[in-house]
Enzyme design. Structure first.
Site, PDB file in Angstrom:
ATOM      1  N   LYS A  36       0.907  -1.378   0.115  1.00 12.79           N
ATOM      2  CA  LYS A  36       0.034  -0.003  -0.033  1.00 12.79           C
ATOM      3  C   LYS A  36       0.869   1.127  -0.069  1.00 12.79           C
ATOM      4  O   LYS A  36       0.346   2.380  -0.663  1.00 12.79           O
ATOM      5  CB  LYS A  36      -0.933  -0.025   1.067  1.00 12.79           C
ATOM      6  N   ARG A 129      -6.668  -0.119  17.716  1.00 13.66           N
ATOM      7  CA  ARG A 129      -7.182   0.095  16.491  1.00 13.66           C
ATOM      8  C   ARG A 129      -8.273  -0.933  16.206  1.00 13.66           C
ATOM      9  O   ARG A 129      -9.162  -1.000  16.770  1.00 13.66           O
ATOM     10  CB  ARG A 129      -6.202   0.063  15.504  1.00 13.66           C
TER      11      ARG A 129
HETATM   12  C1  LIG Z   1      -0.151  -1.311   6.608  1.00  7.59           C
HETATM   13  C2  LIG Z   1      -0.302  -2.633   7.575  1.00  7.59           C
HETATM   14  C3  LIG Z   1       0.722  -3.280   7.784  1.00  7.59           C
HETATM   15  C4  LIG Z   1       2.193  -3.112   7.145  1.00  7.59           C
HETATM   16  O1  LIG Z   1       2.603  -2.009   8.115  1.00  7.59           O
HETATM   17  P1  LIG Z   1       4.309  -1.748   8.009  1.00  7.59           P
HETATM   18  O2  LIG Z   1       4.572  -1.091   9.340  1.00  7.59           O
HETATM   19  O3  LIG Z   1       4.556  -0.944   6.736  1.00  7.59           O
HETATM   20  O4  LIG Z   1       4.890  -3.151   7.854  1.00  7.59           O
HETATM   21  C5  LIG Z   1       0.340  -4.611   8.434  1.00  7.59           C
HETATM   22  N1  LIG Z   1      -0.726  -4.812   8.825  1.00  7.59           N
HETATM   23  C6  LIG Z   1      -1.889  -4.009   8.476  1.00  7.59           C
HETATM   24  C7  LIG Z   1      -3.123  -4.577   9.190  1.00  7.59           C
HETATM   25  C8  LIG Z   1      -1.660  -2.917   7.848  1.00  7.59           C
HETATM   26  O5  LIG Z   1      -2.686  -2.191   7.872  1.00  7.59           O
END
Ligand SMILES: *Cc1c(COP(=O)(O)O)cnc(C)c1O
Length: 354
Positions: A36, A129
């Site tokens: 993303k 969250r």
């Molecule tokens: C964005 C996201 C990740 C990845 O996060 P990073 O800090 O970039 O590794 C993992 N799990 C969820 C649910 C996310 O939204």
């Protein structure tokens, strides 16, 4: 040549990915590569696949659509919207969930599409969250899910350090393991995946502090930049410079470092503060907060100081630089996560993926 432009070095990314995939493999942990942050540009996603990720994961259906042709299991990271239940089942093999109404909707469309959709139930271990906070709600959800023909309860997951800033520790991850053991016993089922978080869990790799049963991590930042996100440390043998931004200088003038008249709000509604360094040589670059985040933008010329900016301008103190810049020159910057996210999203930045 068009500026600003962003040069993405996929070889550096691939090398970072393979280093961290190897570290995780030693502990029996698979990696879902999170796409993303760079809008899932397929050329960059390829570096993830070449580096050895086991899954691709994204928070947006639009991005999952872009990578549909890659033959590797896909994960929907953000809790699906009921209004996107159909696209979720079409473009993701697995989704992270915490609401039964959504799971019922996923079951219905899975049935109509003749598919089995895999669900990872999110457990909130204190970051506040997403996820089940109360055990009885989690167990009730499992009871209901086991009645559904087109949903497979594939795993349990946790997400930390995103909202509440809670740092992953062994005793926190152990709670996920305890849930798994209890659930397997009570329901007589097998939970295949225990997904122990994002890049903030990476600092535990190699320390013996990830419980054995945790067998997956969902990683974006750490495999792109080689930095774990709990403490912001660099991971040995990785390269954090895969993203380089180039922007053009449009003004160079000597000016005082503090305005002399009454100060109100800036373009973003904040009251600015200033450090008085006297008269300084100031450069203006044609790139701004619409395209990057000033906090995660690092000039390659270490003697430049980023003073601030507005939507379309970045203002830099160039007085200490050894380089005698001219209007029309190009400044280069390395980026970290938030700047990458904005630059990749900005339609005003040309992307060059090498
Ligand atoms: C964005 C996201 C990740 C990845 O996060 P990073 O800090 O970039 O590794 C993992 N799990 C969820 C649910 C996310 O939204």
């Amino acid at each position: 040549m068009a500026y600003p432009r962003l040069i993405v070095d996929t070889k550096k990314i691939e090398s970072n990915v393979s280093k961290i995939v190897a570290l995780a493999k030693e502990e029996g942990i698979t990696i879902a590569g999170v796409t993303k942050g760079f809008c899932a540009y397929p050329e960059i996603v390829k570096a993830f696949i070449n580096g050895g990720v086991h899954f691709l994961a994204d928070s947006r259906i639009e991005n999952l659509k872009k990578i549909a042709s890659f033959d590797i299991p896909k994960m929907m990271l953000r809790l699906p919207m009921i209004s996107q239940a159909k696209e979720t089942v079409e473009y993701a093999d697995i989704s992270l969930n915490s609401e039964l109404d959504t799971i019922y909707a996923l079951n219905e469309v899975s049935e109509s599409l003749g598919k089995i959709h895999k669900v990872i139930l999110m457990v909130d271990l204190g970051d506040l969250r997403e996820g089940y906070f109360k055990k009885e709600e989690l167990f009730n959800a499992i009871d209901e899910i086991l009645k559904l023909d087109n949903i497979e309860l594939y795993g349990l997951g946790v997400n930390l350090t995103c909202y509440g800033g809670v740092i992953p520790k062994r005793h926190i991850l152990q709670k996920l393991v305890d849930y798994k053991n209890e659930i397997e016993k009570e329901f007589g089922i097998k939970i295949e995946m225990l997904s122990g978080g994002n890049s903030s869990t990476v600092h535990l790799l190699g320390t013996g502090n990830i419980p054995n049963e945790i067998n997956n991590l969902r990683l974006g930042e750490s495999i792109i930049f080689g930095t774990e996100s709990a403490y912001g440390k660099h991971i040995d043998g990785t390269d954090s410079t895969a993203f380089q931004l180039e922007a053009e200088i449009i003004e160079i003038k000597e000016k005082p470092s503090v305005p002399t008249e009454e100060i109100g709000r800036d373009a973003f509604g904040n009251v600015p503060t200033f450090v008085d360094r006297g008269i300084r040589k100031r450069l203006i670059c044609a790139v701004g907060k619409q395209d990057i985040d000033l906090e995660s933008l690092y000039p390659l010329d270490k003697d430049l100081i980023i003073l601030g900016g507005s939507s379309d301008h970045t203002i830099i103190d160039g007085s200490d630089s050894k380089i005698d810049y001219s209007v029309g020159d190009i400044l280069a910057f390395n980026l970290h996560y938030v700047s990458m996210l904005r630059a990749m999203t900005s339609e005003y930045i040309e992307k060059i993926i090498i």
